[in-house]
Design an enzyme around this catalytic site. Structure first.
Site, PDB file in Angstrom:
ATOM      1  N   TYR A   1       4.482   5.156  11.313  1.00 19.14           N
ATOM      2  CA  TYR A   1       4.648   3.647  11.625  1.00 19.14           C
ATOM      3  C   TYR A   1       5.578   3.105  10.341  1.00 19.14           C
ATOM      4  O   TYR A   1       5.778   2.023  10.360  1.00 19.14           O
ATOM      5  CB  TYR A   1       3.293   2.809  11.834  1.00 19.14           C
ATOM      6  CG  TYR A   1       2.470   2.994  10.649  1.00 19.14           C
ATOM      7  CD1 TYR A   1       2.311   2.311   9.486  1.00 19.14           C
ATOM      8  CD2 TYR A   1       1.467   3.824  10.929  1.00 19.14           C
ATOM      9  CE1 TYR A   1       1.357   2.421   8.405  1.00 19.14           C
ATOM     10  CE2 TYR A   1       0.377   4.116   9.941  1.00 19.14           C
ATOM     11  CZ  TYR A   1       0.461   3.322   8.773  1.00 19.14           C
ATOM     12  OH  TYR A   1      -0.765   3.460   7.740  1.00 19.14           O
TER      13      TYR A   1
ATOM     14  N   HIS B   1      -3.394   4.413   5.002  1.00 18.87           N
ATOM     15  CA  HIS B   1      -4.438   3.659   5.112  1.00 18.87           C
ATOM     16  C   HIS B   1      -5.772   4.444   4.494  1.00 18.87           C
ATOM     17  O   HIS B   1      -6.389   3.723   3.575  1.00 18.87           O
ATOM     18  CB  HIS B   1      -4.713   3.340   6.576  1.00 18.87           C
ATOM     19  CG  HIS B   1      -6.026   2.510   6.751  1.00 18.87           C
ATOM     20  ND1 HIS B   1      -6.086   1.262   6.313  1.00 18.87           N
ATOM     21  CD2 HIS B   1      -7.056   3.004   7.416  1.00 18.87           C
ATOM     22  CE1 HIS B   1      -7.300   0.775   6.643  1.00 18.87           C
ATOM     23  NE2 HIS B   1      -8.102   1.898   7.527  1.00 18.87           N
TER      24      HIS B   1
ATOM     25  N   ARG C   1       0.883  -1.150   0.070  1.00 17.34           N
ATOM     26  CA  ARG C   1       0.065   0.172  -0.271  1.00 17.34           C
ATOM     27  C   ARG C   1       0.765   1.212  -0.135  1.00 17.34           C
ATOM     28  O   ARG C   1       1.548   1.786   0.982  1.00 17.34           O
ATOM     29  CB  ARG C   1      -0.716   0.181   1.279  1.00 17.34           C
ATOM     30  CG  ARG C   1      -2.108   0.894   1.209  1.00 17.34           C
ATOM     31  CD  ARG C   1      -2.469   1.083   2.901  1.00 17.34           C
ATOM     32  NE  ARG C   1      -1.728   1.847   3.435  1.00 17.34           N
ATOM     33  CZ  ARG C   1      -1.477   1.630   4.889  1.00 17.34           C
ATOM     34  NH1 ARG C   1      -2.125   0.525   5.474  1.00 17.34           N
ATOM     35  NH2 ARG C   1      -0.654   2.153   5.530  1.00 17.34           N
TER      36      ARG C   1
END
Length: 356
Positions: A269, A260, A256
């Protein structure tokens, strides 16, 4: 039992630089015309994705989960199915719906917040985009079993993320489908993160594809950024399910690229070096290079597909910039097939309030 095992290494037809790779796992290569169509739809899908992301910043969408970097998976999932087959998407699979032929306004209705679903699932054979994790796997297994009992020549394909494989619904669906040999394909797009949780903290298994073996289900793993390989594997999986041989679990290893959703800060992160590495594995550029080297794609076609994508993006903007005409009473239309007395009372109360 060996026939259930996925390939020891991820199936791959095309290397990251666009050259041929000798890891096709014995799968047949899709025809050149289908690969060129996959490229066209990937160009269209990426432009759609960029446009939808921009619309969130303009307040035209409430949220948008980008699928940038996962276009090979999304488009292959749509192309592997016939019109009579069913697709069960998640909230991140808007590009798959675009590739399936749905109108952009219908696809983005959920993410705009206008309705739970902007299209007719029965007419399109596309289930509503699923926000709860893994619940669509049960729906796909159940519908596939129902079609099987009715003697329909149709397959269901459920798209799912890596994080959803940790949900109980996923395992229940696999067990049910395997026991009844339901004609369903479970397609896991392992993009390395369940929101902010990396894959290594979700599963001790080297690959999620191995989870199918415990249920007696044929499984496979594939390079999810290689459109040729993904289409070849899904073609075979759909054929396997359609022939009554039982369900298949396919894991695509992808990434990805964006956060998100537009509300997420992915820098908290993961680092920029990791993202940059995966950008080099761009599925669109990889397929373009391969098709050009194979004399299946010309520069004039590349230009035309890009121009068509710009026209498409304009149609997306025009659709989303128009104010929707919403009927508040439609909230009650699809709660039950036969409205309850309480629901009718609530509907009447809202109708009276609107007329006051």
């Amino acid at each position: 039992m060996e026939t259930l095992l996925p390939s020891a290494v991820r199936v791959r037809f095309v290397a990251e630089d666009g050259s041929r790779a000798d890891r096709n796992g014995g799968y047949g290569e899709p025809a050149g015309a289908r690969l060129k169509e996959a490229y066209r739809l990937m160009v269209l899908g990426r432009r759609f994705d960029v446009q939808a992301t921009a619309l969130t910043k303009q307040g035209r969408l409430a949220v948008y989960p980008s699928s940038a970097g996962q276009e090979a998976c999304q488009v292959a999932a749509a192309l592997a199915l016939e019109a009579r087959d069913w697709l069960f998407p998640t909230y991140r699979d808007s590009v798959a719906l675009v590739a399936r032929g749905l109108e952009p306004g219908e696809v983005l209705t959920l993410l705009r917040g206008d309705a739970h679903c902007g299209y007719n699932p029965v007419e399109t054979r596309v289930a509503p985009q699923c926000t709860p994790l893994a619940t669509q796997t049960l729906h796909a297994a159940g519908l596939a079993h129902a079609m099987q009992r009715r003697g329909e020549d149709a397959v269901a394909l459920a798209l799912i993320g890596d994080g959803a494989t940790s949900e109980g619904d996923f395992h229940e669906a696999l067990n049910f489908a395997a026991v009844f040999k339901a004609p369903v394909v479970f397609f896991v797009q392992n993009n390395r993160f369940a929101i902010s949780v990396p894959f290594e903290k979700q599963s001790a298994a080297e690959a999620l594809a191995y989870k199918g073996i415990g249920y007696g289900m044929r499984s496979e793993q594939v390079d999810g950024n290689d459109a040729v390989a993904v289409l070849a594997v899904l073609d075979d999986a759909v054929k396997h399910a359609r022939e009554g041989k039982g369900p298949v679990l396919v894991e695509a290893h992808t990434y990805r690229i964006d956060a998100h959703t537009n509300a997420d800060d992915a820098t908290r992160y993961r680092d920029a070096e990791e993202v940059a590495k995966w950008r080099e594995a761009d599925p669109l550029k990889r397929l373009e290079t391969f098709l050009k080297d194979e004399n299946l794609l010309q520069d004039t076609e590349i230009e035309r597909f890009a121009a068509d994508a710009e026209v498409y993006a304009q149609s997306v903007r025009d659709t989303l910039n128009a104010e929707p005409e919403l009927d508040p009473l439609s909230l009650f239309d699809h709660v039950y097939a036969r409205p309850t007395r309480q629901l009718e009372t609530q509907r009447a109360a809202l109708e009276a309030e609107l007329e006051a």
